[in-house]
Design an enzyme around this catalytic site. Sequence first.
Site, PDB file in Angstrom:
ATOM      1  N   ASP A 103      15.299 -50.931  -0.744  1.00 52.03           N
ATOM      2  CA  ASP A 103      15.132 -49.631  -1.391  1.00 52.03           C
ATOM      3  C   ASP A 103      16.437 -48.835  -1.322  1.00 52.03           C
ATOM      4  O   ASP A 103      16.446 -47.686  -0.904  1.00 52.03           O
ATOM      5  CB  ASP A 103      13.974 -48.883  -0.722  1.00 52.03           C
ATOM      6  CG  ASP A 103      13.369 -47.816  -1.635  1.00 52.03           C
ATOM      7  OD1 ASP A 103      13.705 -47.798  -2.831  1.00 52.03           O
ATOM      8  OD2 ASP A 103      12.569 -47.004  -1.141  1.00 52.03           O
ATOM      9  N   LYS A 154      10.002 -38.953  11.034  1.00 50.92           N
ATOM     10  CA  LYS A 154       9.357 -39.509   9.842  1.00 50.92           C
ATOM     11  C   LYS A 154       7.919 -39.857  10.169  1.00 50.92           C
ATOM     12  O   LYS A 154       7.648 -40.668  11.060  1.00 50.92           O
ATOM     13  CB  LYS A 154      10.127 -40.736   9.370  1.00 50.92           C
ATOM     14  CG  LYS A 154       9.387 -41.530   8.312  1.00 50.92           C
ATOM     15  CD  LYS A 154      10.286 -42.483   7.572  1.00 50.92           C
ATOM     16  CE  LYS A 154      11.051 -41.768   6.498  1.00 50.92           C
ATOM     17  NZ  LYS A 154      11.607 -42.588   5.470  1.00 50.92           N
ATOM     18  N   LEU A 163      12.048 -32.155   5.500  1.00 55.64           N
ATOM     19  CA  LEU A 163      13.386 -32.535   5.028  1.00 55.64           C
ATOM     20  C   LEU A 163      13.308 -33.342   3.746  1.00 55.64           C
ATOM     21  O   LEU A 163      14.223 -33.363   2.947  1.00 55.64           O
ATOM     22  CB  LEU A 163      14.110 -33.358   6.093  1.00 55.64           C
ATOM     23  CG  LEU A 163      14.508 -32.614   7.366  1.00 55.64           C
ATOM     24  CD1 LEU A 163      15.036 -33.580   8.399  1.00 55.64           C
ATOM     25  CD2 LEU A 163      15.558 -31.560   7.052  1.00 55.64           C
ATOM     26  N   GLY A 164      12.217 -34.067   3.574  1.00 58.22           N
ATOM     27  CA  GLY A 164      12.090 -34.875   2.368  1.00 58.22           C
ATOM     28  C   GLY A 164      10.887 -35.776   2.452  1.00 58.22           C
ATOM     29  O   GLY A 164      10.262 -35.909   3.502  1.00 58.22           O
ATOM     30  N   GLY A 165      10.562 -36.362   1.340  1.00 52.60           N
ATOM     31  CA  GLY A 165       9.459 -37.306   1.305  1.00 52.60           C
ATOM     32  C   GLY A 165       9.998 -38.662   0.904  1.00 52.60           C
ATOM     33  O   GLY A 165      10.185 -38.925  -0.266  1.00 52.60           O
ATOM     34  N   GLY A 166      10.297 -39.501   1.861  1.00 46.32           N
ATOM     35  CA  GLY A 166      10.848 -40.816   1.559  1.00 46.32           C
ATOM     36  C   GLY A 166       9.775 -41.751   1.042  1.00 46.32           C
ATOM     37  O   GLY A 166       8.637 -41.347   0.819  1.00 46.32           O
ATOM     38  N   PHE A 194       8.301 -44.128   2.500  1.00 51.31           N
ATOM     39  CA  PHE A 194       7.268 -44.579   3.430  1.00 51.31           C
ATOM     40  C   PHE A 194       6.571 -43.442   4.155  1.00 51.31           C
ATOM     41  O   PHE A 194       5.728 -43.673   4.990  1.00 51.31           O
ATOM     42  CB  PHE A 194       7.872 -45.538   4.447  1.00 51.31           C
ATOM     43  CG  PHE A 194       8.555 -46.710   3.814  1.00 51.31           C
ATOM     44  CD1 PHE A 194       7.825 -47.787   3.360  1.00 51.31           C
ATOM     45  CD2 PHE A 194       9.920 -46.716   3.641  1.00 51.31           C
ATOM     46  CE1 PHE A 194       8.444 -48.873   2.763  1.00 51.31           C
ATOM     47  CE2 PHE A 194      10.552 -47.804   3.040  1.00 51.31           C
ATOM     48  CZ  PHE A 194       9.815 -48.874   2.604  1.00 51.31           C
ATOM     49  N   GLY A 195       6.979 -42.218   3.879  1.00 52.23           N
ATOM     50  CA  GLY A 195       6.330 -41.119   4.564  1.00 52.23           C
ATOM     51  C   GLY A 195       7.141 -39.843   4.419  1.00 52.23           C
ATOM     52  O   GLY A 195       8.114 -39.791   3.678  1.00 52.23           O
TER      53      GLY A 195
END
Length: 818
Positions: free
Chosen positions: A619, A524, A502-505, A507-508
Amino acid sequence: MAPFFFLLLFSQILVCTAVDTINSTTPLSGTKKIVSKGNRFALGFYSPPQGNTTAASSSSNYYIAIWYNTISLQTTVWIANTKVPVSDPTTASLAIGTDGNLVLLDQSKNRQLWSTNVSVASNSTVAIIRDTGSLDLIDASNSSIIYWRSIDHPTNTWLPTGKLGLNKASGVSQRLVPWINNANPSPGLFSLELDPNGTTQYFIQWNNSITYWTSGRWNDNIFSLVPEMTAGYNYNFRFVDDAAESYFIYSMKDDSILSRFVIDVNGQIKQLTWVEASQQWILFWSQPRTQCEVYALCGAYGSCNFNALPFCNCIKGFSQKVQSDWDLQDYSGGCKRNVPLQCQTNSSSSQSQLDKFYTMEKVRLPDNAQSAVAKSLQECQVTCLNTCSCNAYTYNSSGCFVWHGDLINLQEQYNGNGPGTLFLRLAASELQGSKKSKKVIVGAVVGGVAAALIVLAIVLYILFQKCRRDRTLRISKTAGGTLIAFRYSDLHHVTNNFSEKLGGGAFGTVFKGKLPDSTAIAVKRLDGFHQGEKQFRAEVSTIGTIQHVNLVRLLGFCSEGSRRLLVYEFMPKGSLELQLFHGETTALSWAARYQIAIGTARGLNYLHEKCRDCIIHCDVKPENILLDESFVPKVSDFGLAKLLGRDFSRVLTTMRGTRGYLAPEWISGVPITAKADVFSYGMMLFELISGRRNADHEEEGKSFFFPNLASNTLHEGDVKILLDPRLNGDANADELTRACKVACWCIQDDESTRPTTGQIVQILEGFLDVNMPPVPRSLKVLDESPDVINFFSDVSSQNSKTQNSTFSSQTKSTTSDG
Ligand SMILES: *[C@@H]1O[C@H](CO)[C@@H](O)[C@H](O)[C@H]1NC(C)=O
Ligand SMILES: *[C@@H]1O[C@H](CO)[C@@H](O)[C@H](O)[C@H]1NC(C)=O
Ligand SMILES: *[C@@H]1O[C@H](CO)[C@@H](O)[C@H](O)[C@H]1NC(C)=O
Ligand SMILES: *[C@@H]1O[C@H](CO)[C@@H](O)[C@H](O)[C@H]1NC(C)=O
Ligand SMILES: *[C@@H]1O[C@H](CO)[C@@H](O)[C@H](O)[C@H]1NC(C)=O
Ligand SMILES: *[C@@H]1O[C@H](CO)[C@@H](O)[C@H](O)[C@H]1NC(C)=O
Ligand SMILES: *[C@@H]1O[C@H](CO)[C@@H](O)[C@H](O)[C@H]1NC(C)=O
Ligand SMILES: *[C@@H]1O[C@H](CO)[C@@H](O)[C@H](O)[C@H]1NC(C)=O
Ligand SMILES: *[C@@H]1O[C@H](CO)[C@@H](O)[C@H](O)[C@H]1NC(C)=O
């Protein structure tokens, strides 16, 4: 007031006793040092703290160095004789030589080790240490004649007011080169310099040949690939590119802040700020972002893993070539084979077995692969076996690739682009374990144990099934409110092998999953956690108790071995970033945006004021605002910064929180409060209004920073021009004005003038009126032309002013040091 007074007094005393110059009659040797007028920097003989050195080099090495004189941790900023240490400072001296140059002499060997090596016109010169950290060689009778400055010849540190650039006439470029290891300042393999070909970008290179990071070109405000520069409000910086030279220069707005830029032994560039309260240098920016992006960091047969400390380890079948270098964080020597390959030995073939291959999955494949002709994995393997120099092979959809020679740039547990499977050639004995020696015993015992094992297996199977049923039950009861401790294997299963990203935030990485009862979830997988199990569970359960309609709900977690995962409710409309910045048309009407603004502020307000401990998000940005089915915003990723510890989170956020959502206090090293989130919220609000990234605006080929335009426009009147053009002017004018005003108040430099999130909600809801905000000071600075940026805004920087020949208009007049 009192400490400051004491400090003044203290420095007065020192000024009386310490000298800041070396002249022809006062050479420097032994433990003597010279100290700059304002007591900031000292120069003398310096010996690096020894690591675990080998016996051969156990005697100390001394170098002429400049270090900060006011802080407890001795930190050098420049070294003269990086390559030629002296062993006894009492028999060496730094003196004005017969040719007027400053020279380092080793009297015991009657040898000149180092010289400023410039042509000096006069016969009388002195060397003086400045409060900028520069050692200057000047004319004794006319101090505005400067022959040489150490700040123009940086070693591993680039100080404020120093240049780093290229002299176009001579072709000489200033390069920043790290120490080879933590105990030895001689030049290492990495370097930072301006593109020698004349473009306006900086490169970090390995061994002068391979570029592994670039700043991107200067675009009048920032370097294009360093967008976080827009958050560098505490710095003045400019890029100068004229016929004679091109260089970048920076300085501190507040001269009392000690900040330095270094290239460290591990090939990263870093900006660090001294925080007196914690007695340490705090890192707030570094590039490349992860250690493993540094080329060949771990040497041959080393493997990089940025989740582990140390970053480097030898791969299976190899061990450190020079352990003492590794102890000093110099991994470049790499690793050596434990057991030679069969093809490398001359032993008779009856004794030795053919080499085998060890499978390494999910690795970043090493550099310098050679394509080979083979139609199958087996053929590929045979091809490799047939050549003694072949150390590894891989077989993927592009075919067979082999590696001759050293394997460089390997990374294990690699999540980046194109991980592959590497088959590593090892001596057969490396892959046998202890089977052989135990064969007899094993044979005898096997019969007896087998029966027991079968029974055990049946028992385990029954238990396993029971657990499985229990767990399935618990999973379907998620609505109950308590956190579920998931097992890794289950998460693996429900996310379909972590297949749908879904995505790369920050923190992971986040993956989509589906529970047995069809509830969609977001999983996550956290990176970079070194925290213990207990602490992790404690923090996670705190986060689990935080529930609000504008906060993403944590459903559960997984903590197994070194694995840490968090399980959240799934948000069908994705992130605000996704909805706002993509597409010709937009799904977000003004009304929806206004509700998102209010909802986000409510969510943040809950974190700041309604939880038991105030949680600062750290953030806030469109990527972290998720939207549910009906576009209700939910703040995600909260509590994670706290999970990571504050100083560490400071690093993480600044490293990853790009594009200028960062409040200036992140950079200056003062404590972070909830107002830092307010700042980021303001930046985001501007983006909700304009529908674009603040830094992505361009008109007539010239880029500009949207908040500048917005705050100026507010004062001039017609705010409608600020609105996202995709909305075709369809917005409530009153709401638009309110939103602009709030955003502008949120990004004030002084955090006390920013509203609280509670006030933001009230203003946006129309319950509180709001005055016209002033244009933030830092935006004003950004607006002015680079030429009039005031490099020394502070009275306390008198000394810097006089010494700095780069700012020629100020330099000539004021050199009366007496
Ligand atoms: C060198 O400096 C010392 C004190 O700093 C001074 O006494 C001496 O006269 C100076 N010598 C010359 C040649 O200027
Ligand atoms: C140096 O080596 C000793 C023993 O070999 C070890 O106990 C110590 O931790 C090492 N120190 C450093 C700084 O690596
Ligand atoms: C000094 O500079 C000259 C040219 O200016 C150069 O040829 C020479 O190698 C330099 N000497 C040292 C020791 O760097
Ligand atoms: C320096 O040169 C001047 C004249 O140019 C001369 O008078 C003086 O004695 C010289 N000093 C030294 C130390 O050589
Ligand atoms: C010192 O040198 C500067 C630059 O060369 C010159 O302009 C100035 O007149 C000199 N001052 C004296 C007192 O000689
Ligand atoms: C610099 O220019 C040379 C010659 O034009 C070229 O071969 C080289 O690749 C360029 N280097 C970089 C880093 O662009
Ligand atoms: C660095 O490059 C030089 C040639 O430019 C080469 O001789 C040397 O072996 C290289 N160093 C390493 C560690 O590969
Ligand atoms: C193998 O034999 C060759 C010559 O037959 C010799 O040069 C080489 O050193 C030997 N290698 C080893 C590892 O014994
Ligand atoms: C296969 O591996 C080679 C060697 O590392 C690599 O260059 C290539 O991109 C890989 N192909 C695919 C499709 O992953």
